[in-house]
Design an enzyme around this catalytic site. Structure first.
Site: not given
Ligand code: NAP
Ligand code: GLV
Length: 320
Positions: A235, A283
């Site tokens: 983000r 994005h």
């Molecule tokens: P997720 O499965 O919820 O994983 C989040 C990770 O971040 C977990 O390992 C969590 O730790 C860690 N975390 C959260 N807060 C933290 C903190 N304060 N300090 C250290 N680690 C922390 O999320 P995801 O599905 O991988 O997605 C991650 C992000 O990618 C989304 O929230 C979104 O913003 C972004 N995204 C971007 C796109 C794009 O096209 N650019 C597409 C999709 C998603 P724990 O494992 O210990 O809980």
């Molecule tokens: C894209 O950024 C998503 O959070 O799905």
């Protein structure tokens, strides 16, 4: 079951593609489902029978007045914008999008960005524009320490694939959890700083929460070795853009690959557009694929109807 589809879309065609994909997948598990489409007009009175809202970051207030709502299913993986709606019904569970297809797409973008930085392909692109023929030193993958911030769905998938390509990979997460094959996992706020000091590339895949907003600021960037690179695919608000620009301008940070921004679309004239130290995407690191995402939604709706546990439920307190 009555289901509302509401959100913000690039255009009507995108919205209609989503509706068709969702109707098709849900029909297979809930043949009697009735869909209500929010066309973005002034808030109509939806039928009181709506039990599920399938949402793509709707404008604030769109989920008010649904007395039988039992599930909010996000089509986005990140729920920061959704949770920012102060009118969101407090007791209704929220599930976010977790789709292996999207995890794979994100890992591909990470591999491309890290490979570009390893081999200097961004420099070769600039050289081509300048008509310059010059070979650069060639580094090996195992000479590069890559730190992945976030070790969840996307971070763990990307970290595994980076490790398979030979990079020295470490991941950072909030809580101590299961180790990820072959990857050092570090947990908690204090663990971040030593990791940064030894990172050639940092890949950000954290959710945007109060704890991670503006994490990548002047202090963070100063903790990296000179010439290190940042890949931000999570983000825009994770980054203090003025601090990032300052680090790029002084050459303290070698390069930034940026997919997400404080304001999207990135405004015309923003310094990132033409900065030689920035490679920019709109994005697009991992788009939600309606074909696979619709089956994820259908599986959760089936769980709801059968009284089974909803998967990928958001913890509102943590913000992800
Ligand atoms: P997720 O499965 O919820 O994983 C989040 C990770 O971040 C977990 O390992 C969590 O730790 C860690 N975390 C959260 N807060 C933290 C903190 N304060 N300090 C250290 N680690 C922390 O999320 P995801 O599905 O991988 O997605 C991650 C992000 O990618 C989304 O929230 C979104 O913003 C972004 N995204 C971007 C796109 C794009 O096209 N650019 C597409 C999709 C998603 P724990 O494992 O210990 O809980
Ligand atoms: C894209 O950024 C998503 O959070 O799905």
């Amino acid at each position: 079951m009555d289901i509302l589809l509401t959100g913000r879309w690039a255009d009507d065609e995108e919205r209609d593609t989503w509706l068709a994909a969702l109707q098709g997948a849900v029909q297979a598990v809930l043949p009697g489902a009735r869909w209500w489409l929010d066309r973005g007009e002034a808030q109509p009175a939806w039928p009181a029978d709506i039990e599920v809202a399938v949402v793509a970051n709707p404008p604030p207030g769109r989920l008010q007045g649904l007395p039988r709502l039992r599930l909010i299913q996000s089509l986005w993986a990140g729920v920061d914008r959704l949770l920012a709606d102060a009118t969101l019904p407090a007791e209704v569970p929220i599930a976010r999008m977790v789709d292996p297809t999207m995890n794979a797409a994100m890992a591909e973008t990470v591999l491309w960005a890290v490979l570009t930085l390893l081999r200097g392909f961004h420099h070769y692109a600039a050289q081509q524009r300048a008509g310059l023929w010059r070979q650069l030193p060639q580094r090996r993958a195992d000479e590069l320490a890559v730190t992945v911030l976030g070790c969840g769905q996307m971070g763990a998938t990307a970290a595994r694939r980076l490790a398979a390509m030979g990079y020295r990979v470490r991941a950072w997460r909030a809580t101590t959890g299961a180790p990820v094959d072959g990857i050092e996992v570090h947990a908690g706020a204090e663990a971040l700083w030593p990791l940064l000091a030894g990172s050639d590339i940092v890949v950000n895949l954290l959710p945007l929460t109060p704890a991670t907003r503006a994490l990548i600021d002047a202090r963070f960037l100063a903790a990296l070795p000179p010439g290190a690179a940042l890949v931000n695919l999570a983000r825009g608000a994770h980054v203090v853009e003025a601090d990032l620009l300052a680090a790029l301008d002084t050459g303290r940070l070698g390069h930034a690959v940026l997919d997400v921004f404080a304001t999207e679309p990135l405004p015309a004239g923003h310094p990132f557009w033409a900065h030689p130290g920035v490679t920019l995407l709109p994005h697009a690191a991992a788009l939600t694929d309606p074909r696979s995402a619709a089956t994820v939604v259908a599986a959760n709706l089936r769980a709801l109807v059968e009284g089974a546990e909803i998967v990928h439920r958001v913890d509102r307190r943590r913000g992800y």
